[in-house]
Design a protein around this motif. Structure first.
Motif, PDB file in Angstrom:
ATOM      1  N   UNK A  63      20.168 -15.042 -21.078  1.00 51.39           N
ATOM      2  CA  UNK A  63      20.259 -16.268 -19.604  1.00 51.39           C
ATOM      3  C   UNK A  63      20.866 -17.117 -21.165  1.00 51.39           C
ATOM      4  N   UNK A  64      21.758 -17.377 -21.276  1.00 49.22           N
ATOM      5  CA  UNK A  64      23.272 -17.932 -22.080  1.00 49.22           C
ATOM      6  C   UNK A  64      23.872 -18.311 -21.031  1.00 49.22           C
ATOM      7  N   UNK A  95      17.680 -25.023 -17.546  1.00 49.31           N
ATOM      8  CA  UNK A  95      16.693 -24.090 -17.866  1.00 49.31           C
ATOM      9  C   UNK A  95      16.794 -23.704 -16.127  1.00 49.31           C
ATOM     10  N   UNK A  96      16.110 -22.477 -15.737  1.00 53.27           N
ATOM     11  CA  UNK A  96      15.430 -22.005 -14.706  1.00 53.27           C
ATOM     12  C   UNK A  96      14.718 -23.088 -13.796  1.00 53.27           C
ATOM     13  N   UNK A 116      22.933 -20.230 -17.370  1.00 46.71           N
ATOM     14  CA  UNK A 116      23.464 -19.734 -16.496  1.00 46.71           C
ATOM     15  C   UNK A 116      22.626 -18.124 -15.720  1.00 46.71           C
ATOM     16  N   UNK A 117      22.858 -17.802 -15.341  1.00 46.16           N
ATOM     17  CA  UNK A 117      21.728 -16.866 -14.614  1.00 46.16           C
ATOM     18  C   UNK A 117      22.118 -15.994 -13.702  1.00 46.16           C
ATOM     19  N   UNK A 118      21.404 -15.032 -12.530  1.00 45.13           N
ATOM     20  CA  UNK A 118      21.380 -14.211 -11.739  1.00 45.13           C
ATOM     21  C   UNK A 118      22.755 -14.350 -10.653  1.00 45.13           C
TER      22      UNK A 118
END
Length: 314
Positions: A296-297, A22-23, A1-3
């Motif tokens: 990044x989790x 992942x990204x 989970x990101x951005x």
């Protein structure tokens, strides 16, 4: 989970982010959730590779970086980037629309922002609204050079103008704070040579032209920043370091000078912890909401009111 991205609603806030293995992974999708009555709803997917390929009739390798805005009539626009070939420097911007408070979204369409194969235009920060109903979407380029622009779109989603915020090869991911009817500042991530500090540019004519960028006395480890205006101040969330993303802090600008005044997250460098990509908004009740990537989790959510803010600034 990101951005994560976030915007206020009549009740609570709406949040968007991308998540997957992942990204850049093939299973990455754009997610949505709502914070209402002091609790979060379950998240739902509003776009993924398969849906975007179908909508655009083109191959999609990866997607990410959602950005959202809600208009006065309740219409929601969500922008996000996608890549067909190469890395993020080959991104294009897509737009989906909801007219029912995020319950459903339209077919995606691709913005034509560049004559050069329509690639290397990315989004990260929320749009600014103009009095005529149009919006200014902060964008940036990464192919060969790194620089920032402001794209103006009307309510039909058509690009009506574009202005350059910076030139060169070391500024990206602008976030804009309006400070007057025709005045605004943009804070930018800095990818150039040390010292690593945030960059700033100003406009006095509603974003048509921007003054020469200058460095602020705020560190920046080549990382995203979020900022909003509140009363006579500007608030920013940034990584308070010139090298790492292990410190996430609040900074304030009063009378055009900036200072860090509160630490939100900190971890020792050897832990390799990362607190990054903040997003910020203020809801209808005056509560400030901050979302950011936690290691990044997951996406972490922090909220505070003006009373807490005044106490911290004393």
């Amino acid at each position: 989970m990101h951005a994560a991205a976030v915007h206020a609603q009549d009740e609570g806030i709406a949040a968007y982010w991308f998540g997957g293995a992942r990204e850049g992974a093939s299973d990455v999708a754009i997610y949505q959730a709502f914070f209402r009555n002091n609790s979060w709803t379950n998240s739902s997917v509003i776009a993924n590779r398969e849906s975007l390929q179908k909508d655009l009739n083109r191959y999609i390798r990866k997607l990410g970086n959602p950005v959202s805005v809600q208009f006065d009539d309740g219409t929601i626009w969500v922008f996000f980037v996608s890549v067909s070939l190469g890395g993020w420097a080959g991104s294009s911007i897509n737009l989906i629309e909801s007219t029912d408070q995020g319950k459903s979204f339209s077919q995606a369409r691709r913005l034509v922002t560049s004559p050069f194969l329509n690639v290397s235009t990315l989004v990260r920060s929320p749009p600014v609204k103009y009095e005529d109903g149009s919006i200014g979407l902060p964008v940036y380029h990464e192919f060969i050079a790194k620089f920032a622009e402001l794209i103006r779109l009307n309510r039909d989603g058509k690009i009506i103008s574009k202005s350059r915020l910076t030139s060169g090869s070391d500024t990206l991911q602008p976030t804009i704070v309006t400070t007057g009817a025709r005045e605004a500042i943009a804070l930018l991530r800095y990818a150039g040579k040390p010292p690593k500090q945030l960059m700033r540019v100003d406009t006095k004519d509603g974003g048509r032209t921007w003054h020469h960028p200058r460095k602020l006395a705020l560190p920046n480890p080549d990382a995203a920043v979020a900022a909003i205006a509140i009363n006579d101040m500007a608030l920013a969330v940034l990584n308070n370091s010139s090298t790492l993303r292990n410190d996430l802090s609040l900074a304030v600008s009063i009378d055009d000078s900036w200072r860090v005044f509160h630490q939100l997250e900190f971890a020792e460098p050897e832990t390799l912890s990362e607190f990054s990509y903040p997003a910020m908004t203020r809801d209808a009740e005056g509560i400030v909401h901050i979302l950011y990537t936690w290691n990044r989790k997951l996406i972490k959510h922090i909220a505070f009111n003006e009373t807490w803010l005044d106490q911290q600034l004393q």
